[in-house]
Design an enzyme around this catalytic site. Structure first.
Site, short mmCIF file in Angstrom:
data_model
loop_
_atom_site.label_atom_id
_atom_site.label_comp_id
_atom_site.label_asym_id
_atom_site.label_seq_id
_atom_site.Cartn_x
_atom_site.Cartn_y
_atom_site.Cartn_z
N TYR A 15 77.27 41.02 94.99
CA TYR A 15 77.61 41.46 96.34
C TYR A 15 78.99 42.10 96.42
O TYR A 15 79.83 41.69 97.21
CB TYR A 15 77.51 40.29 97.33
CG TYR A 15 76.10 39.80 97.50
CD1 TYR A 15 75.24 40.45 98.39
CD2 TYR A 15 75.62 38.72 96.78
CE1 TYR A 15 73.93 40.03 98.55
CE2 TYR A 15 74.31 38.29 96.92
CZ TYR A 15 73.47 38.94 97.80
OH TYR A 15 72.19 38.53 97.94
N TYR A 143 67.97 30.88 102.90
CA TYR A 143 68.26 31.77 101.77
C TYR A 143 67.33 31.41 100.61
O TYR A 143 67.26 30.25 100.21
CB TYR A 143 69.72 31.66 101.31
CG TYR A 143 69.98 32.53 100.10
CD1 TYR A 143 70.11 33.92 100.24
CD2 TYR A 143 70.01 32.00 98.81
CE1 TYR A 143 70.29 34.74 99.13
CE2 TYR A 143 70.19 32.82 97.70
CZ TYR A 143 70.33 34.18 97.87
OH TYR A 143 70.49 34.99 96.78
N ASP A 244 61.89 24.92 98.53
CA ASP A 244 62.84 25.58 97.64
C ASP A 244 63.98 24.61 97.36
O ASP A 244 64.90 24.46 98.16
CB ASP A 244 63.35 26.87 98.31
CG ASP A 244 64.43 27.57 97.51
OD1 ASP A 244 64.90 27.01 96.50
OD2 ASP A 244 64.81 28.69 97.91
N LYS A 273 68.92 26.75 89.26
CA LYS A 273 70.34 26.37 89.24
C LYS A 273 70.69 25.22 88.28
O LYS A 273 70.95 25.49 87.13
CB LYS A 273 70.81 26.13 90.67
CG LYS A 273 70.87 27.44 91.46
CD LYS A 273 71.75 27.37 92.70
CE LYS A 273 72.13 28.75 93.21
NZ LYS A 273 71.32 29.27 94.30
C1 LIG Z 1 70.43 30.38 94.47
C2 LIG Z 1 69.21 30.18 95.27
C3 LIG Z 1 68.07 30.98 95.05
C4 LIG Z 1 68.06 32.13 94.08
O1 LIG Z 1 68.27 31.75 92.77
P1 LIG Z 1 68.80 32.83 91.69
O2 LIG Z 1 68.85 32.08 90.41
O3 LIG Z 1 70.15 33.27 92.18
O4 LIG Z 1 67.83 33.95 91.67
C5 LIG Z 1 66.96 30.70 95.81
N1 LIG Z 1 66.94 29.69 96.71
C6 LIG Z 1 68.00 28.90 96.92
C7 LIG Z 1 67.92 27.79 97.93
C8 LIG Z 1 69.19 29.12 96.23
O5 LIG Z 1 70.27 28.36 96.47
#
Ligand SMILES: *Cc1c(COP(=O)(O)O)cnc(C)c1O
Length: 423
Positions: A15, A143, A244, A273
């Site tokens: 970004y 997100y 997620d 992550k």
């Molecule tokens: C970081 C994140 C993503 C995306 O993961 P990337 O490895 O950056 O593609 C998706 N959902 C959540 C909740 C996140 O924190």
């Protein structure tokens, strides 16, 4: 041309502009909770490299796992072949994640695991002959990543992707939850979701959300009752639930997975992550046997298969990282971090520049009244020997779990001083 000059003119950062990039720091090495810059400066890391480095940097057990796997095989295609690191990791994930998630799809990054989750949900309904169920319902302020399907379920206004609104698939949004974590949910808070599902369930494949912790879009912790309510409504209206847990997975919110706060099992779960302890890029999407069996019926195959699927090096480090976590007193550590964050960030609440202070597990958030100037904040924090990277109005920290109280106090003090410095 110095390395920093080359970087400035040739390397995109997340970004940022190529014309007017924010300054970057060159890291020479990292050890424990410290990042060392090339000029020798040591910074206490409050970001765990975006939620991922839960054991800190250069952990001997993870280093050894990576080196041992390199000597066997770093990568091999997953089409027609398998290997012990993938099998071991699969066993751990099926065992540890909420009961009922039994099939694992490995991919390269969080965003891709979201693409896979969405594709699983869509293909499930297509296999059942109900392809009109093709929309996703999600929460505002969410997100879910930067790829196209993931972008379509990020907050349409604050989600950083509004530039693309003309090309993104139009999804269905409901208001973000308002009741904070730890508080009982007023029944009417689910009214909008219920009404939306009642009106549109025949065109909705799945609800997708971040359980309990809305991360990059908001840094907010909402009532676990809300999540229970969503699970019940999804069942009532015949809609799948995608959780997620890319940010929350592996202990960050105080439970191994945030879904455990509500005692629910989603139909599909995304992990990323912290999966490899921040060493390598790897993600996983888990689903229930109901989904995998419907997709696989009558000779069906799931239509996805990345080149680097189940990369052995990443899987081996993930196995070592998860075992290391489970062998550590992680719950005690996170309870300790939570108590310290509450104690030391709470005084920020009384500052004129601060709107709110929130803490859950190993996540501390100071929400300012005005957006923070990133370059100023960065300089301020580096001068005080800490690495923090606020965005928008949010100054937050999520350190490696093994951070010592004195180092954590350094971080919270820097945040307090920063909030004091803002008028
Ligand atoms: C970081 C994140 C993503 C995306 O993961 P990337 O490895 O950056 O593609 C998706 N959902 C959540 C909740 C996140 O924190």
């Amino acid at each position: 041309m110095t390395d920093l000059d080359f970087d400035k003119h040739h390397l995109w950062h997340p970004y940022t502009s190529m014309q007017n990039p924010l300054p970057v720091q060159a890291v020479s090495h990292a050890e424990g909770v410290r990042l060392f810059l090339e000029d020798g400066t040591a910074l206490i890391d409050g970001m765990a490299s975006w939620w991922s480095a839960i054991h800190g940097y250069g952990h001997p057990i993870l280093d050894a796992a990576a080196k041992a796997q390199i000597d066997k095989v770093s990568h091999v295609m997953f089409g027609g072949l398998t290997h012990e690191p993938a099998v071991e990791l699969g066993k751990l994930l099926v065992h540890l994640t909420p009961r009922g998630l039994e099939q694992v799809f490995f991919s390269d990054s969080g965003s891709v695991s979201i693409e896979v989750a969405i594709k699983l949900a869509l293909q499930y309904w297509i296999s059942l002959g109900r392809s009109q169920k093709s929309k996703l319902l999600t929460l505002r302020k969410g997100y879910h990543g930067d790829t196209f399907a993931a972008m379509s379920v990020c907050d349409p206004v604050t989600g950083m992707h509004h530039l693309f609104k003309e090309v993104l698939t139009k999804q269905i949004f409901v208001s973000e939850p308002q009741t904070p974590f730890g508080q009982p949910l007023p029944a009417q808070e689910l009214d909008e979701l219920r009404a939306t599902l009642a009106a549109h369930h025949s065109s909705i494949a799945a609800v997708i959300l971040e359980p309990v912790v809305q991360g990059a879009g908001r840094m907010y912790f909402y009532s676990a009752d809300y999540l229970c309510g969503v699970r019940a409504l999804c069942d009532e209206f015949g809609v799948l639930l995608i959780a997620d847990e890319i940010a929350t997975g592996f202990g960050r919110s105080g439970k191994l997975f945030a879904c455990e706060h509500a005692g629910i099992t989603p139909d599909i779960l995304c992990l990323g992550k912290a999966l490899t302890g921040g060493y390598l890029t790897l993600a996983a999407t888990l689903c229930t046997p109901r989904i995998s069996s419907v997709i696989s019926q009558d000779g069906g195959v799931f239509m996805h298969g990345p080149t680097f699927m189940a990369n052995p090096l990443a899987c081996a480090v993930a196995v070592a990282s998860i075992k290391l976590l489970l062998q550590s007193p992680w719950q005690q550590r996170i309870t300790g971090i939570e108590a310290q964050l509450q104690r030391e960030l709470e005084p920020c609440r009384h500052l004129a520049s601060v709107r709110d202070v929130r803490v859950l597990g190993a996540i501390g958030v100071v929400e300012m009244r005005e957006a923070v100037d990133m370059a100023t904040a960065q300089r301020f924090f580096i001068e005080r020997g800490v690495w923090l990277r606020p965005f928008g109005r949010l100054v937050y920290l999520m350190p490696p779990y093994l951070i010592e109280p004195a180092d954590l106090q350094h971080l919270t003090q820097a945040i307090h001083q920063f909030a004091q410095s803002v008028r």
